[in-house]
Design a protein around this motif. Structure first.
Motif, PDB file in Angstrom:
ATOM      1  N   ASP A  23       0.809  -1.232   0.000  1.00 27.27           N
ATOM      2  CA  ASP A  23       0.000   0.000   0.000  1.00 27.27           C
ATOM      3  C   ASP A  23       0.839   1.277   0.000  1.00 27.27           C
ATOM      4  N   TYR A  24       1.847   1.327   0.843  1.00 27.71           N
ATOM      5  CA  TYR A  24       2.677   2.543   0.931  1.00 27.71           C
ATOM      6  C   TYR A  24       4.152   2.147   0.886  1.00 27.71           C
ATOM      7  N   VAL A  25       4.959   2.979   0.212  1.00 30.06           N
ATOM      8  CA  VAL A  25       6.405   2.695   0.151  1.00 30.06           C
ATOM      9  C   VAL A  25       7.204   3.925   0.610  1.00 30.06           C
ATOM     10  N   PHE A  26       8.252   3.653   1.360  1.00 32.49           N
ATOM     11  CA  PHE A  26       9.089   4.743   1.871  1.00 32.49           C
ATOM     12  C   PHE A  26      10.564   4.350   1.823  1.00 32.49           C
ATOM     13  N   ASP A  27      11.405   5.378   1.949  1.00 31.14           N
ATOM     14  CA  ASP A  27      12.859   5.185   1.907  1.00 31.14           C
ATOM     15  C   ASP A  27      13.415   5.296   3.332  1.00 31.14           C
ATOM     16  N   THR A  28      14.126   4.262   3.789  1.00 29.65           N
ATOM     17  CA  THR A  28      14.714   4.314   5.136  1.00 29.65           C
ATOM     18  C   THR A  28      15.701   5.484   5.248  1.00 29.65           C
TER      19      THR A  28
END
Ligand code: HC1
Ligand code: SF4
Length: 573
Positions: free
Chosen positions: A261-266
């Protein structure tokens, strides 16, 4: 210099060179299984045998040195028949179920058998299966072990932990956990270096991909995935994309395509970590608390396991900041879930990491008003990510560069270099400088802490920031870390701030990264992270607008009470 002839070709090499090195210098790769440069030169497998004129017996090329006027044959019929017999013997004691083996297609034994045109297994021994706790993130299958000893040597010499040992004698000789312990009882740091140096499928990570598939299928879960800095510089190696094409933005696209559903960058939460850790460091430094011993970074879970097991009295010296992975997980379950109108338990927080120890770190509990589960619900390695993409028959060539989702879109080059040894220190110094001096340093002002190779594994430097003298060090590899700590303990070295990464080269060389038998790619991958940083629009964590907004809307300021509740931890618990 020494002159000799190998396969009818004259070669001159330095004195002390092995026959294998001499052959390599003229483009002849002598097959081998157990050999690892500087770590395992014990000729345990005997695959690298060669014929030497005037000698009756074949000799091994990895540990015999060249002699003047030696005449060597690396592929005479005698050599090849012997090599075939040796490999057939190894196969007779190996569980050859290649179709279901995690290393199929990337297995040195499989390749060697194919190369030698071995089409049947002469004798199949009844293989004994050692008991193993399959809930532990590191899995060993004794039926696949070929007793090459690499795991023993890597763990002893590189990581100084001596987890493995040989037991039994003769044909019953096998590798097991030293001291009659189980793997969970041992001091294993979960660095995974024994896995990435295993030539076959005897060692592997616990596969958590089915947990993620189940969460994606579940209607009740919002699946939120973060991708670690070091993953972007290695995943392309497994899917056939060039370095410049294998972006983190294509990983985001792939994740969305499989139903996330959601993607992010560490790298975003690495910026957040810097805000917390740089401020914590300055507070502790000014209070005089670091007079005797330095503050240590706390983002590498392999290092945390190591220090807790080996030097428990130094645990108070660790930064209390959670790792970027855990900080992001905690923010997803609190601020982010509120923003999207969900409860913490509705969020399934996933991290794609180059690391096995992160699978252990995720056990950490999250308390948000009351117990709210875990910061991170599931960790998959770079290798597991690639396996998921393959299973979903995603064609990497069709992936597009897409941005991470709203609220945490921005990340800085400082966050990206977390994945290379020295990167956390450099990122922290950029922000510490700003905090002390009131203006930005040149973005590469602290590049001396970068390491170009694993020569000593340590880089050290001194800086004067507005009259404040700082002495820092960055070290990677646990054997190197142990040597550095012993120096500090003896009083031979004095630092204020030390970065430690368990794997040589930092996360780029992590135990969950793609495996290339015998080739060390960590420093090459690290250079790519520095290249990404150099070309980034944003180079300073403290200029990340989405991090600033998180403080304005939620945490108020670094090291606030709320930040302490959610972004820091007590390493003693
Ligand atoms: Fe790492 Fe980190 S740098 S620990 O190596 O601090 O795994 O990449 O994600 O958490 O950011 C790993 C990498 C990673 C964390 C960050
Ligand atoms: Fe040793 Fe690291 Fe393997 Fe654990 S994971 S056994 S510490 S090499």
């Amino acid at each position: 210099m020494v002159n000799l002839i190998i396969d009818n070709t004259r070669v001159t090499v330095s004195e002390g060179a092995t026959i294998m090195q001499a052959a390599k210098s003229i483009g002849i790769e002598i097959p081998h299984l157990c050999y690892l440069k500087d770590l395992n030169e014990i000729a345990a497998c005997r695959v690298c045998v060669v014929e030497v004129e005037g000698k009756n017996k074949l000799i091994t090329a990895c540990n015999n040195v060249v002699e003047e006027n030696m005449v060597v044959f690396t592929n005479s019929p005698k050599v090849m028949l012997d090599r075939m017999r040796t490999v057939q013997m190894i196969l007779s004691q190996h569980d050859c179920k290649c179709a279901t083996c995690i290393r199929s297609g990337n297995c040195s034994l499989q390749k060697l058998s194919n190369d030698l045109n071995i089409q049947n297994i002469l004798y199949e021994e009844n293989l004994e299966c050692q008991a193993w706790d399959n809930s532990f993130p590191l899995i060993r299958d004794s039926k696949k072990c070929i007793k090459c000893m690499r795991c023993i040597q890597v763990c002893d010499k590189m990581q100084s932990l001596n987890i493995w040992e040989l037991e039994g004698t003769g044909a019953r000789t096998t590798v097991n956990i030293s001291g009659s312990r189980t793997i969970a009882e041992s001091d294993c740091s979960l660095c995974g270096q024994c896995i990435t140096h295993c030539p076959v499928g005897a060692l592997k990570e616990r596969d958590d991909t089915s947990k993620l598939w189940e969460a994606i299928v579940s209607k009740d879960k919002v699946v939120v995935v973060q991708v670690a800095p070091a993953v972007r510089t290695a995943w392309g190696e497994e899917v056939g994309l060039d370095l410049q094409d294998a972006t983190v933005n294509k990983i985001f696209d792939a994740l969305k395509k499989i139903g996330v559903d959601y993607v992010f960058d560490t790298a975003y939460s690495a910026d957040l970590t810097i805000m917390e850790e740089a401020n914590e460091f300055l507070d502790r430094f000014k209070s005089g608390e670091l007079e005797d011993r330095p503050m240590f970074t706390s983002c590498c879970p392999g290092w945390l396991r190591f220090i807790k097991g080996q030097y428990p009295h130094l645990v108070p010296q660790l930064s209390t900041a959670k790792s970027p992975m855990q900080m992001f997980g905690s923010v997803m379950k609190t601020y982010f879930s509120e923003q999207i109108g969900k409860k913490p338990e509705d969020i399934y927080s996933v991290a794609v990491m180059p690391c096995l120890a992160k699978k252990g770190e995720r056990e950490m509990e999250l308390f948000y008003v009351e117990y709210a589960g875990h910061d991170t619900d599931c960790v998959i390695t770079t290798r597991e990510l690639v396996r998921m993409l393959r299973a979903a028959h995603i064609n990497p060539k069709t992936l597009k560069d897409i941005e991470p989702d709203k609220l945490f879109e921005q990340s800085s080059g400082a966050g990206v270099i977390f994945g290379a040894t020295g990167g956390v220190m450099e990122a922290a110094l950029r922000t510490a400088y700003y905090t002390i001096v009131g203006e930005n340093c040149a973005p590469d002002a602290f590049e001396v802490v970068r390491a170009e190779s694993q020569d000593t594994g340590v880089s050290e430097a001194s800086f004067n920031l507005n009259g404040i003298d700082l002495k820092i060090a960055a070290v990677s590899g646990l054997g190197n870390a142990r040597r550095l700590i012993e120096d500090i303990e003896r009083g031979d070295k004095k630092y204020d701030f030390v970065e430690v990464m368990a794997c040589p080269g930092g996360c780029v060389g992590g135990g969950g990264q793609p495996i290339h038998d015998g080739d060390e790619l960590a420093f090459e991958r690290g250079k790519n992270l520095y290249f990404i940083d150099k070309n980034a629009q944003l180079r300073y964590s403290h200029e990340n607008e989405d991090v600033k907004a998180l403080y304005e809307n939620y945490f108020e300021k670094p090291n606030s009470h709320k930040a302490h509740m959610l972004l820091h931890t007590d390493h003693n618990s």
